[in-house]
Write an enzyme that holds these catalytic residues in place. Structure first.
Site, short mmCIF file in Angstrom:
data_model
loop_
_atom_site.label_atom_id
_atom_site.label_comp_id
_atom_site.label_asym_id
_atom_site.label_seq_id
_atom_site.Cartn_x
_atom_site.Cartn_y
_atom_site.Cartn_z
N PRO A 45 -11.86 -2.28 -2.02
CA PRO A 45 -12.43 -3.52 -1.84
C PRO A 45 -12.79 -4.42 -3.28
O PRO A 45 -12.37 -5.50 -3.42
CB PRO A 45 -14.15 -3.52 -1.47
CG PRO A 45 -13.86 -2.28 -0.66
CD PRO A 45 -12.67 -1.32 -1.43
N TYR A 46 -12.69 -3.67 -4.37
CA TYR A 46 -12.97 -4.10 -5.60
C TYR A 46 -11.43 -4.65 -6.17
O TYR A 46 -11.16 -5.68 -6.70
CB TYR A 46 -13.51 -3.24 -6.59
CG TYR A 46 -13.46 -3.62 -8.11
CD1 TYR A 46 -14.25 -4.67 -8.52
CD2 TYR A 46 -12.80 -2.99 -9.37
CE1 TYR A 46 -14.44 -4.82 -9.78
CE2 TYR A 46 -12.87 -3.44 -10.41
CZ TYR A 46 -13.53 -4.36 -10.86
OH TYR A 46 -13.59 -4.65 -12.08
N THR A 47 -10.70 -3.80 -5.81
CA THR A 47 -9.21 -3.96 -6.24
C THR A 47 -8.67 -5.29 -5.60
O THR A 47 -7.86 -6.06 -6.15
CB THR A 47 -8.48 -2.87 -6.03
OG1 THR A 47 -8.51 -1.76 -6.80
CG2 THR A 47 -6.86 -3.04 -6.54
#
Length: 247
Positions: free
Chosen positions: A154-156
């Site tokens: 999700p962060y990437t």
């Protein structure tokens, strides 16, 4: 270029945070007047600004949600009112929430993407319209767009969007003499990175780079300062991986 003075003016979003505060310090060393942006930690930002002024530098603080275009326009307004213009924008503001894609909470995804994607877009849009000729915009991505570590999906995803915004905006600003780049740090010893990780996980990540250590906020700040300064003027539309050699 800024012809009225040799002093460059920098607005640093997330300037009271780990990498942000290191960037503020480094740009101040290069003689920049700085606007230290914060979203919640006013005390840390005000302390940093006071310290810079005490040492003979120029600094103000500006506040606001990076995803709120009115609040960030006001931050640019305040910077221009104090220093006459803006030459450098460094967009370090961001949050990192980890978890498997299959079970990740979508409300948390929306919260993170609002800061990391919309926030970067809002600040980049304002920078595109308000940076002076000779200016530089530096966004912050992550080396996990390349290393693809589990639980970072999700962060990437949010940081891959940051890279896309950065690379396309660099091409859209043809003829403006404004550079647009991103710095993608590897594992960096900041509170954002260390939160929730045990000693084993931290040690394993420190060994991932051939230089066998975690990065420091100062490592990222050096790359950002290079892109913000005269030596980096021929670097444009790039993602610089500041990660000690991680694949």
């Amino acid at each position: 270029m800024n012809t009225t003075t040799d002093r460059r003016v920098a607005l640093v979003t997330g300037g009271s945070g780990g990498i942000g505060s290191a960037v503020v310090d480094r740009l101040t060393q290069d003689g920049c007047a700085v606007a230290i942006h914060y979203a919640g930690n006013s005390e840390r930002a005000e302390t940093a600004a006071a310290s810079i002024r005490h040492a003979g530098g120029e600094a103000i603080t500006v506040a606001g949600d990076v995803a709120d275009e009115a609040a960030m326009a006001a931050a640019f307004d305040a910077t221009e009112a104090a220093f006459g213009g803006v030459d450098v924008v460094v967009n370090t503001a961001g949050i990192m929430l980890l978890g498997p894609i299959a079970t990740f909470d979508l409300a948390e995804l929306d919260r993170m993407h609002r800061v990391n994607i919309r926030g970067t877009f809002v600040v980049s849009q304002l920078a595109a319209n308000r940076l002076r000729s000779g200016g530089a915009l530096i966004n912050v991505s992550t080396s996990v767009t390349r290393t693809q570590l589990p639980t970072y999906g999700p962060y990437t995803a949010s940081k891959a969007a940051v890279e896309g915004i950065t690379l396309i905006l660099a091409r859209e600003l043809r003829g403006r003499d404004i550079t647009v780049n991103a710095v993608a740090p590897g594992p960096t010893a900041t509170p954002l990175f260390l939160d929730g990780k045990d000693e084993t996980a931290i040690a394993n990540l420190a060994q991932a780079a051939p230089l066998e250590r975690l990065g420091t906020p100062a490592d990222a700040a050096e790359a950002i300062a290079f892109l913000a300064g005269p030596a980096g003027r021929w670097i444009n539309g790039q993602v610089i991986f500041s990660n000690g050699g991680m694949a």
